[in-house]
Design a protein around this motif. Sequence first.
Motif, short mmCIF file in Angstrom:
data_model
loop_
_atom_site.label_atom_id
_atom_site.label_comp_id
_atom_site.label_asym_id
_atom_site.label_seq_id
_atom_site.Cartn_x
_atom_site.Cartn_y
_atom_site.Cartn_z
N ALA A 84 0.83 -1.21 0.00
CA ALA A 84 0.00 0.00 0.00
C ALA A 84 0.87 1.26 0.00
O ALA A 84 0.61 2.20 -0.76
CB ALA A 84 -0.94 -0.01 1.21
N ILE A 85 1.89 1.27 0.85
CA ILE A 85 2.75 2.45 0.93
C ILE A 85 3.53 2.65 -0.37
O ILE A 85 3.60 3.76 -0.90
CB ILE A 85 3.70 2.34 2.14
CG1 ILE A 85 2.91 2.42 3.44
CG2 ILE A 85 4.77 3.43 2.10
CD1 ILE A 85 3.68 2.01 4.67
N THR A 86 4.12 1.57 -0.88
CA THR A 86 4.92 1.73 -2.10
C THR A 86 4.06 2.03 -3.32
O THR A 86 4.42 2.88 -4.13
CB THR A 86 5.81 0.50 -2.38
OG1 THR A 86 5.00 -0.67 -2.49
CG2 THR A 86 6.86 0.32 -1.29
N THR A 87 2.93 1.37 -3.44
CA THR A 87 2.06 1.62 -4.60
C THR A 87 1.49 3.04 -4.55
O THR A 87 1.52 3.77 -5.55
CB THR A 87 0.92 0.59 -4.67
OG1 THR A 87 1.50 -0.72 -4.73
CG2 THR A 87 0.05 0.81 -5.90
N GLY A 88 0.99 3.42 -3.39
CA GLY A 88 0.51 4.80 -3.24
C GLY A 88 1.62 5.80 -3.43
O GLY A 88 1.43 6.86 -4.05
N GLY A 89 2.80 5.46 -2.92
CA GLY A 89 3.95 6.36 -3.07
C GLY A 89 4.38 6.51 -4.52
O GLY A 89 4.66 7.62 -4.98
N VAL A 90 4.43 5.41 -5.24
CA VAL A 90 4.81 5.48 -6.66
C VAL A 90 3.79 6.32 -7.42
O VAL A 90 4.15 7.19 -8.22
CB VAL A 90 4.94 4.06 -7.26
CG1 VAL A 90 5.03 4.11 -8.78
CG2 VAL A 90 6.15 3.35 -6.69
N TYR A 91 2.52 6.08 -7.17
CA TYR A 91 1.48 6.87 -7.85
C TYR A 91 1.61 8.35 -7.51
O TYR A 91 1.58 9.21 -8.40
CB TYR A 91 0.09 6.35 -7.45
CG TYR A 91 -1.02 7.25 -7.93
CD1 TYR A 91 -1.42 7.21 -9.27
CD2 TYR A 91 -1.65 8.14 -7.08
CE1 TYR A 91 -2.43 8.06 -9.73
CE2 TYR A 91 -2.65 8.98 -7.53
CZ TYR A 91 -3.04 8.94 -8.86
OH TYR A 91 -4.01 9.77 -9.31
N LEU A 92 1.74 8.66 -6.23
CA LEU A 92 1.87 10.05 -5.80
C LEU A 92 3.09 10.71 -6.42
O LEU A 92 3.00 11.83 -6.96
CB LEU A 92 1.97 10.11 -4.27
CG LEU A 92 2.19 11.48 -3.66
CD1 LEU A 92 0.94 12.34 -3.83
CD2 LEU A 92 2.54 11.36 -2.19
N LEU A 93 4.23 10.03 -6.36
CA LEU A 93 5.47 10.61 -6.88
C LEU A 93 5.44 10.80 -8.40
O LEU A 93 5.90 11.82 -8.90
CB LEU A 93 6.66 9.75 -6.47
CG LEU A 93 6.98 9.74 -4.98
CD1 LEU A 93 7.99 8.64 -4.65
CD2 LEU A 93 7.50 11.09 -4.52
N VAL A 94 4.88 9.83 -9.12
CA VAL A 94 4.88 9.91 -10.58
C VAL A 94 3.74 10.78 -11.10
O VAL A 94 3.95 11.76 -11.82
CB VAL A 94 4.82 8.50 -11.22
CG1 VAL A 94 4.66 8.59 -12.74
CG2 VAL A 94 6.07 7.70 -10.87
N ASP A 95 2.50 10.44 -10.73
CA ASP A 95 1.34 11.12 -11.31
C ASP A 95 1.05 12.49 -10.69
O ASP A 95 0.54 13.37 -11.37
CB ASP A 95 0.09 10.25 -11.20
CG ASP A 95 0.01 9.23 -12.32
OD1 ASP A 95 0.96 9.11 -13.10
OD2 ASP A 95 -1.02 8.53 -12.40
N ARG A 96 1.33 12.64 -9.43
CA ARG A 96 0.99 13.91 -8.76
C ARG A 96 2.16 14.87 -8.65
O ARG A 96 1.98 16.08 -8.73
CB ARG A 96 0.41 13.64 -7.37
CG ARG A 96 -0.88 12.86 -7.40
CD ARG A 96 -1.97 13.69 -8.05
NE ARG A 96 -3.20 12.94 -8.15
CZ ARG A 96 -4.03 13.05 -9.16
NH1 ARG A 96 -3.77 13.85 -10.16
NH2 ARG A 96 -5.13 12.34 -9.19
#
Length: 136
Positions: A84-96
Amino acid sequence: MTGRRITGQLIRFALVGAVNTGTYYACYLALLHAAGLPYVVAHVLAFLLSMVGSFFLNSRFTYRTPPTLRKFLLFPLTNVANFAITTGGVYLLVDRLGMNDTYAPLIAAAAAIPITFVVSRTIMLRPEPRTLTDAW
């Protein structure tokens, strides 16, 4: 349990984590660039592959306990928070935040380490039930 023993486990956990991160990252890059998969799909597949290796390394090297089917089946629970942390983190870092998708997983993975150690240690060092019915 002595502080020295826990410290040793934490050091070995970190070493296994470094190997696991390298395995994950190599798989991620291969799936992202060589296979041309979208970054989220590459992340999920690489994560699953590295989780299997992590189980066996942590079982034998970190906690020095024999791998069992029960622990193998419970081990993914150690990675729920990590996932959850890594997937959310990857999404946040890349898309946001617009970060490069090549480096984002490394940063996201660092945030999950402490939680993963605590849960992993709990599962891997839990005594095995005496009978199959005790497992449930």
